[in-house]
Design a protein around this motif. Structure first.
Motif, PDB file in Angstrom:
ATOM      1  N   MET A   1       0.079  32.767  30.129  1.00 53.44           N
ATOM      2  CA  MET A   1       0.152  31.330  30.202  1.00 53.44           C
ATOM      3  C   MET A   1       0.764  30.969  31.548  1.00 53.44           C
ATOM      4  O   MET A   1       1.843  31.421  31.872  1.00 53.44           O
ATOM      5  CB  MET A   1       1.002  30.822  29.053  1.00 53.44           C
ATOM      6  N   ASN A   2       0.093  30.168  32.317  1.00 50.45           N
ATOM      7  CA  ASN A   2       0.543  29.821  33.650  1.00 50.45           C
ATOM      8  C   ASN A   2       1.231  28.450  33.637  1.00 50.45           C
ATOM      9  O   ASN A   2       0.578  27.418  33.569  1.00 50.45           O
ATOM     10  CB  ASN A   2      -0.643  29.816  34.613  1.00 50.45           C
ATOM     11  N   ALA A   3       2.545  28.468  33.714  1.00 50.09           N
ATOM     12  CA  ALA A   3       3.313  27.220  33.700  1.00 50.09           C
ATOM     13  C   ALA A   3       3.060  26.392  34.944  1.00 50.09           C
ATOM     14  O   ALA A   3       3.269  25.181  34.939  1.00 50.09           O
ATOM     15  CB  ALA A   3       4.798  27.526  33.559  1.00 50.09           C
ATOM     16  N   GLN A   4       2.598  27.022  36.031  1.00 44.60           N
ATOM     17  CA  GLN A   4       2.354  26.283  37.267  1.00 44.60           C
ATOM     18  C   GLN A   4       1.145  25.353  37.153  1.00 44.60           C
ATOM     19  O   GLN A   4       1.090  24.329  37.792  1.00 44.60           O
ATOM     20  CB  GLN A   4       2.168  27.256  38.440  1.00 44.60           C
ATOM     21  N   ARG A   5       0.150  25.713  36.323  1.00 46.67           N
ATOM     22  CA  ARG A   5      -1.036  24.872  36.144  1.00 46.67           C
ATOM     23  C   ARG A   5      -0.768  23.716  35.202  1.00 46.67           C
ATOM     24  O   ARG A   5      -1.484  22.733  35.203  1.00 46.67           O
ATOM     25  CB  ARG A   5      -2.189  25.699  35.576  1.00 46.67           C
ATOM     26  N   GLY A  10       3.976  11.951  34.931  1.00 44.39           N
ATOM     27  CA  GLY A  10       5.343  11.799  35.410  1.00 44.39           C
ATOM     28  C   GLY A  10       5.956  13.082  35.942  1.00 44.39           C
ATOM     29  O   GLY A  10       7.067  13.057  36.465  1.00 44.39           O
ATOM     30  N   ARG A  11       5.231  14.221  35.823  1.00 44.95           N
ATOM     31  CA  ARG A  11       5.796  15.466  36.341  1.00 44.95           C
ATOM     32  C   ARG A  11       5.856  15.410  37.855  1.00 44.95           C
ATOM     33  O   ARG A  11       4.921  14.988  38.522  1.00 44.95           O
ATOM     34  CB  ARG A  11       4.959  16.678  35.928  1.00 44.95           C
ATOM     35  N   LYS A  12       6.986  15.849  38.356  1.00 42.45           N
ATOM     36  CA  LYS A  12       7.194  15.913  39.801  1.00 42.45           C
ATOM     37  C   LYS A  12       7.130  17.376  40.196  1.00 42.45           C
ATOM     38  O   LYS A  12       8.025  18.163  39.855  1.00 42.45           O
ATOM     39  CB  LYS A  12       8.538  15.305  40.169  1.00 42.45           C
ATOM     40  N   ASN A  13       6.065  17.760  40.891  1.00 44.89           N
ATOM     41  CA  ASN A  13       5.937  19.145  41.349  1.00 44.89           C
ATOM     42  C   ASN A  13       7.063  19.492  42.300  1.00 44.89           C
ATOM     43  O   ASN A  13       7.437  18.700  43.159  1.00 44.89           O
ATOM     44  CB  ASN A  13       4.581  19.363  42.027  1.00 44.89           C
ATOM     45  N   PRO A  16      13.082  20.983  40.294  1.00 45.80           N
ATOM     46  CA  PRO A  16      13.600  22.118  39.522  1.00 45.80           C
ATOM     47  C   PRO A  16      13.707  21.859  38.019  1.00 45.80           C
ATOM     48  O   PRO A  16      13.420  22.741  37.214  1.00 45.80           O
ATOM     49  CB  PRO A  16      14.981  22.369  40.135  1.00 45.80           C
ATOM     50  N   ALA A  17      14.087  20.656  37.623  1.00 47.38           N
ATOM     51  CA  ALA A  17      14.205  20.348  36.196  1.00 47.38           C
ATOM     52  C   ALA A  17      12.836  20.349  35.529  1.00 47.38           C
ATOM     53  O   ALA A  17      12.667  20.888  34.435  1.00 47.38           O
ATOM     54  CB  ALA A  17      14.901  19.004  36.008  1.00 47.38           C
ATOM     55  N   HIS A  18      11.840  19.767  36.189  1.00 49.55           N
ATOM     56  CA  HIS A  18      10.498  19.739  35.622  1.00 49.55           C
ATOM     57  C   HIS A  18       9.887  21.133  35.595  1.00 49.55           C
ATOM     58  O   HIS A  18       9.185  21.496  34.647  1.00 49.55           O
ATOM     59  CB  HIS A  18       9.622  18.758  36.384  1.00 49.55           C
ATOM     60  N   ASP A  19      10.159  21.923  36.625  1.00 49.33           N
ATOM     61  CA  ASP A  19       9.680  23.312  36.630  1.00 49.33           C
ATOM     62  C   ASP A  19      10.321  24.106  35.496  1.00 49.33           C
ATOM     63  O   ASP A  19       9.681  24.959  34.879  1.00 49.33           O
ATOM     64  CB  ASP A  19       9.977  23.986  37.971  1.00 49.33           C
ATOM     65  N   TYR A  24      10.163  26.805  30.256  1.00 49.88           N
ATOM     66  CA  TYR A  24      10.647  26.892  28.880  1.00 49.88           C
ATOM     67  C   TYR A  24       9.484  26.844  27.896  1.00 49.88           C
ATOM     68  O   TYR A  24       9.396  27.659  26.973  1.00 49.88           O
ATOM     69  CB  TYR A  24      11.632  25.748  28.583  1.00 49.88           C
ATOM     70  N   LEU A  25       8.591  25.906  28.089  1.00 47.60           N
ATOM     71  CA  LEU A  25       7.458  25.781  27.180  1.00 47.60           C
ATOM     72  C   LEU A  25       6.561  27.012  27.235  1.00 47.60           C
ATOM     73  O   LEU A  25       6.139  27.524  26.191  1.00 47.60           O
ATOM     74  CB  LEU A  25       6.666  24.508  27.497  1.00 47.60           C
ATOM     75  N   ALA A  26       6.300  27.518  28.429  1.00 50.17           N
ATOM     76  CA  ALA A  26       5.422  28.685  28.563  1.00 50.17           C
ATOM     77  C   ALA A  26       6.041  29.951  27.982  1.00 50.17           C
ATOM     78  O   ALA A  26       5.359  30.732  27.316  1.00 50.17           O
ATOM     79  CB  ALA A  26       5.078  28.905  30.037  1.00 50.17           C
ATOM     80  N   VAL A  27       7.331  30.150  28.187  1.00 49.86           N
ATOM     81  CA  VAL A  27       7.981  31.395  27.771  1.00 49.86           C
ATOM     82  C   VAL A  27       8.462  31.348  26.336  1.00 49.86           C
ATOM     83  O   VAL A  27       8.264  32.306  25.576  1.00 49.86           O
ATOM     84  CB  VAL A  27       9.154  31.733  28.724  1.00 49.86           C
TER      85      VAL A  27
END
Length: 103
Positions: A1-5, A10-13, A16-19, A24-27
């Motif tokens: 699962m690629n959390a980067q994709r 509202g996500r800000k690439n 750090p908090a959004h990343d 968290y969701l991916a892992v």
């Protein structure tokens, strides 16, 4: 699962908090709709005042939901950094998008 994709409205690439939310969701939530739905349910219960707070410990992260924020801590480091606080609405939007993403 690629959390980067993975993204949500509202996500800000590079934020750090959004990343960290995405990681968290991916892992820890992975491809489990039941776990994502549980997060949404508990977020709603905390926001509405039905419960004061809620916590979940996963594979790599700890999660604490409070009425105004969500605290995500990294539990896989020998000396973990301080937990990161994110607005509860940002977290909720991310979980809703994650549920759509994994279906």
């Amino acid at each position: 699962m690629n959390a980067q994709r993975f993204t949500w409205r509202g996500r800000k690439n590079g934020n750090p908090a959004h990343d960290l939310i995405a990681a968290y969701l991916a892992v820890d939530i992975q491809k489990s709709p039941a776990w994502a739905k549980e997060l949404l349910q508990k977020t709603d219960e905390v926001k509405s005042g039905q419960i004061d707070s809620w916590e979940r410990f996963g594979n790599a992260y700890s999660l604490h939901i409070f009425p105004d924020r969500v605290e995500i801590g990294e539990d896989y480091e020998e000396e973990p950094e301080q937990p990161v606080n994110v607005p509860i609405d940002d977290f909720e939007a991310a979980v809703e998008a994650w549920l759509r993403f994994i279906k």
